[in-house]
Design an enzyme around this catalytic site. Structure first.
Site, PDB file in Angstrom:
ATOM      1  N   CYS A 113      46.612 -27.623  15.029  1.00 24.77           N
ATOM      2  CA  CYS A 113      47.987 -27.277  15.354  1.00 24.77           C
ATOM      3  C   CYS A 113      48.783 -26.594  14.253  1.00 24.77           C
ATOM      4  CB  CYS A 113      48.674 -28.570  15.777  1.00 24.77           C
ATOM      5  SG  CYS A 113      50.444 -28.486  15.830  1.00 24.77           S
ATOM      6  N   HIS A 201      56.465 -29.009  13.338  1.00 26.63           N
ATOM      7  CA  HIS A 201      55.245 -29.450  12.653  1.00 26.63           C
ATOM      8  C   HIS A 201      54.953 -28.652  11.391  1.00 26.63           C
ATOM      9  CE1 HIS A 201      51.426 -31.925  13.811  1.00 26.63           C
ATOM     10  NE2 HIS A 201      51.923 -32.264  12.634  1.00 26.63           N
TER      11      HIS A 201
END
Length: 549
Positions: A113, A201
């Site tokens: 990710c 993130h």
């Protein structure tokens, strides 16, 4: 009497130790949940986006960048597939692809990710930024390794490095350095209003937050539930075979924050709530150039769908596939609503819409076929872990029905969108990506890259032309594939093509030679079965790779 008491005490301690060992994972998860419960989440609140202004467009299109999470390439009917053997289709995403340019060989920045997201926003490889591994909440590596290694799955053990974990900074501090220049900063300097919605993130510490990295406003996914677990409108699917899923259910809460403020409950199912707010941004800034980065959480675990979507997809088994299908349906609805709003506001021809996913579908959800026809999953450098959708729609500029077969990657998104805006790239650093607009508009057929690279610690890959080499240090292997003859990487032809292996290894070595050291160490190396989901039994004959993070 004393001897009897001592014996009873020792027996009690022994029994207690046995019980603690037997239920160690349950106790660990209970502790994780207890700590998470201390996080304060306030009631829903309105989001006060900055007021829009009136500005001449001056050739600057609006830019809407929609990023999906862990979507398998076969989850889209765009490529002839669709969830549950095509029963659940994605008409809005299909339309987006059909009305612009479809890149048929688009690659994620990597097979996990956060580094992919960093590459999307900076146009730079982790060899330059040092942002090589996905940050995980404190204690997650230890917890996941303990849960995985306690299971009787047949998988090799997860390797956990406690010493490396002790050297890691806190989760909030593991972020993209403030010195990196993001797409949002480039567009803001060009006069754009910039808004982020959803997953980030890339760090929560000062300097790494969205508002520190060029966004005027940020509606952040503060935790990780789509709805409260016990909400009357939610359908949950639990994955008892997946250590990550078990950790997430214990750790995650239903929470958002706005511009680094206190946590509050989102105003509905995350996919729909974020779409509602995205429409507010579009309508509120229709008279000025805007950049909207909508980073969805779906279809990442934990698997949660609205009851309405769950009912709408019909009878699908197993249960987790039905919930997953319902989540894909919600994502497609989000795209439909965004396209409709752009048209209603008269902005369609003045808006470039780009859609992608951060990496391929994950094997740990236990659903075969989501990356078909490709081998591998998220957390592998096989095509299944790296192939992603990449669609660009800009009516009047990008011809409908354009198909580009040249290999491209996430590092190309930042320079492409900067070029569309007429913005200058930072001149004080190399940008690894290239501008895809000439390919999308038909102005050029020249490939953007001689080679593409991926790496995570000692596991790496390179593609040049139709040759792709995967290289691993532990376990050691060199695997070569001819993607023209074997696009699904079934046959390793390294032994028969030693000169090609040497050439690609030299390219890979040159790419890694000046590699910036990772910003923080990896703490686990997780085994992944290339051809099995995590729900399937594994045998010694199965191909296993180790993913460092």
């Amino acid at each position: 009497m004393k001897r009897t008491t001592l014996a009873a005490t020792l027996a009690g301690l022994a029994l207690g130790a046995i019980l603690v060992w037997t239920f160690r994972t349950d106790l660990l998860l209970a502790l994780v949940e207890f700590r998470a419960a201390r996080e304060v989440v306030g009631p829903p609140q309105p989001v006060n986006w900055q007021a829009g202004t009136v500005q001449a467009r001056d050739g600057r299109p609006n830019i809407v960048f929609i990023l999906l999470d862990d979507l398998g390439i076969n989850d889209l009917s765009t490529f002839g597939g669709g969830v549950a053997d095509g029963r659940v289709r994605t008409p809005a995403i299909d339309r987006l692809a059909a009305e612009g340019a479809l890149f048929s060989q688009a690659y994620a920045g990597t097979a996990s990710c956060a580094p992919s997201r960093a590459m999307l926003l900076t146009g730079r490889y982790p060899t330059r930024t040092g942002f090589e591994f996905t940050p995980t909440p404190d204690g997650m590596g230890r917890a996941v390794s303990l849960i995985a290694n306690s299971a009787d799955s047949g998988m090799p053990p997860v390797r956990y490095d406690a010493e490396a974990a002790a050297r890691q900074p806190p989760y909030e501090a593991m972020g993209l350095p403030a010195s990196e220049v993001t797409l949002a900063e480039v567009l803001k300097n060009r006069g754009y209003y910039t808004a982020h919605i959803g997953k980030w993130h890339l760090g929560r510490g000062e300097g790494s937050r969205p508002t520190d990295q060029g966004f005027d406003d940020s509606l952040l996914m503060a935790s990780g539930l789509f709805l409260p677990e016990d909400h009357g409108d939610v359908v949950n699917a639990y994955l008892p075979f997946d250590p990550i899923d078990r950790f997430l259910w214990a750790r995650m809460r239903f929470a958002a924050s706005f511009n680094n403020g206190k946590w509050f409950e989102p105003g509905g199912y995350l996919t729909d709530y974020w779409t509602n707010e995205a429409l507010s941004v579009i309508r509120g800034h229709r008279d000025q150039p805007f950049f909207l980065y909508l980073a969805h959480w779906g279809v990442h675990t934990p698997l949660q769908a609205t009851r309405a979507d769950y009912e709408a997809v019909g009878e699908i088994v197993p249960h987790r596939l039905r919930v997953y299908a319902a989540m894909v349906r919600a994502l497609d609805r989000s795209v439909a609503r965004i396209l409709a709003t752009l048209e209603e506001e008269g902005l369609a021809e003045d808006t470039l819409v780009l859609l992608s996913s951060d990496n391929g579908g994950a094997g740990y959800v236990g659903l075969a076929g989501i990356n078909a026809p490709y081998r591998g999953w998220k957390l592998t450098l096989y095509e299944g872990g790296l192939r992603v959708p990449l669609f660009l729609r800009w009516p009047g500029t990008i011809p409908a029905g354009t198909r580009v077969d040249a290999p491209v990657a996430h590092i190309d998104v930042m320079p492409t969108l900067a070029a569309a805006a007429g913005a200058s790239l930072p001149a004080d650093r190399p940008i690894d990506g290239g501008n895809l607009l000439p390919l999308a508009t038909g102005a050029s057929r020249e490939p953007v890259h001689e080679a593409l690279f991926w790496h995570s610690a000692g596991y790496a890959a390179v593609r040049r032309g139709d040759w792709k080499l995967q290289r691993s240090e532990a376990p050691p292997f060199r695997r070569l594939y001819d993607l023209a003859a074997d696009p699904t990487e079934q046959v390793d032809v390294a032994a028969a093509n030693a000169p090609v292996v040497r050439e690609l290894e030299a390219l890979l070595d040159a790419h890694l030679a000046d590699r910036r050291a990772p910003l923080y160490p990896h703490t686990i190396e997780a085994p992944v079965a290339v051809d099995k989901t995590l729900a399937d039994p594994v045998t010694p004959a199965d191909t296993i790779i180790y993913w460092p993070n």
